[in-house]
Motif scaffolding. Structure first.
Motif, short mmCIF file in Angstrom:
data_model
loop_
_atom_site.label_atom_id
_atom_site.label_comp_id
_atom_site.label_asym_id
_atom_site.label_seq_id
_atom_site.Cartn_x
_atom_site.Cartn_y
_atom_site.Cartn_z
N TRP A 38 3.98 1.51 -1.04
CA TRP A 38 4.68 1.58 -2.32
C TRP A 38 3.77 2.16 -3.40
O TRP A 38 4.17 3.04 -4.16
CB TRP A 38 5.19 0.19 -2.71
N LYS A 39 2.53 1.65 -3.45
CA LYS A 39 1.58 2.18 -4.44
C LYS A 39 1.31 3.66 -4.22
O LYS A 39 1.24 4.44 -5.16
CB LYS A 39 0.26 1.39 -4.38
N MET A 40 1.16 4.06 -2.97
CA MET A 40 0.90 5.47 -2.67
C MET A 40 2.10 6.34 -3.08
O MET A 40 1.92 7.45 -3.57
CB MET A 40 0.61 5.67 -1.19
N SER A 41 3.31 5.81 -2.91
CA SER A 41 4.49 6.59 -3.30
C SER A 41 4.54 6.82 -4.80
O SER A 41 5.13 7.79 -5.26
CB SER A 41 5.77 5.89 -2.82
N ILE A 42 3.92 5.94 -5.57
CA ILE A 42 3.85 6.11 -7.03
C ILE A 42 2.71 7.04 -7.41
O ILE A 42 2.87 7.93 -8.23
CB ILE A 42 3.70 4.74 -7.72
N GLU A 43 1.55 6.84 -6.78
CA GLU A 43 0.37 7.64 -7.11
C GLU A 43 0.47 9.07 -6.59
O GLU A 43 0.02 10.01 -7.24
CB GLU A 43 -0.88 6.98 -6.53
N ARG A 44 1.05 9.25 -5.40
CA ARG A 44 1.15 10.57 -4.77
C ARG A 44 2.54 10.75 -4.19
O ARG A 44 2.74 10.74 -2.98
CB ARG A 44 0.09 10.69 -3.68
N PRO A 45 3.54 10.94 -5.06
CA PRO A 45 4.92 11.02 -4.58
C PRO A 45 5.20 12.20 -3.65
O PRO A 45 6.17 12.17 -2.91
CB PRO A 45 5.74 11.12 -5.87
N GLN A 68 0.83 -1.21 0.00
CA GLN A 68 0.00 0.00 0.00
C GLN A 68 0.86 1.26 0.00
O GLN A 68 0.59 2.22 -0.73
CB GLN A 68 -0.94 0.01 1.20
N LYS A 90 3.34 12.88 -1.17
CA LYS A 90 2.81 12.49 0.14
C LYS A 90 3.53 11.30 0.77
O LYS A 90 3.45 11.11 1.98
CB LYS A 90 1.31 12.15 0.03
#
Length: 86
Positions: free
Chosen positions: A20-27, A18, A29
């Motif tokens: 890792w995915k957030m770091s891609i979608e909202r770098p 989760q 944040k």
């Protein structure tokens, strides 16, 4: 329990995925760092951390300061402290 991927808040690897995915979608944040990357090139990773925190290094600071910080953050630094030899 950790070995069986059981945690109080749910499966460990699901949490990692989760973030890792957030770091891609909202770098802006979430910054996803990997230990392997820190070991391979700590200078580049320190620059990434500073940029993420909104305090990038100036051109003057890049000349030696990042390397000094990396030395202070290394595992060798605490080993060499005098307090560890008393």
């Amino acid at each position: 329990m950790f070995c069986w991927d059981i945690e109080e808040l749910g499966p460990f690897w699901n949490h990692v995925l989760q973030y890792w995915k957030m770091s891609i979608e909202r770098p802006e944040k979430a910054l996803f760092l990997k230990y392997k990357d820190l070991k391979q090139d700590i200078v580049t990773q320190l620059k990434r951390i500073a940029d993420f925190l909104g305090v990038p290094f100036s051109e003057e600071e890049k000349q030696g300061l990042i390397e000094e910080i990396s030395k202070l953050c290394s595992f060798q630094s605490p080993k060499n402290l005098e307090v560890n030899y008393s």
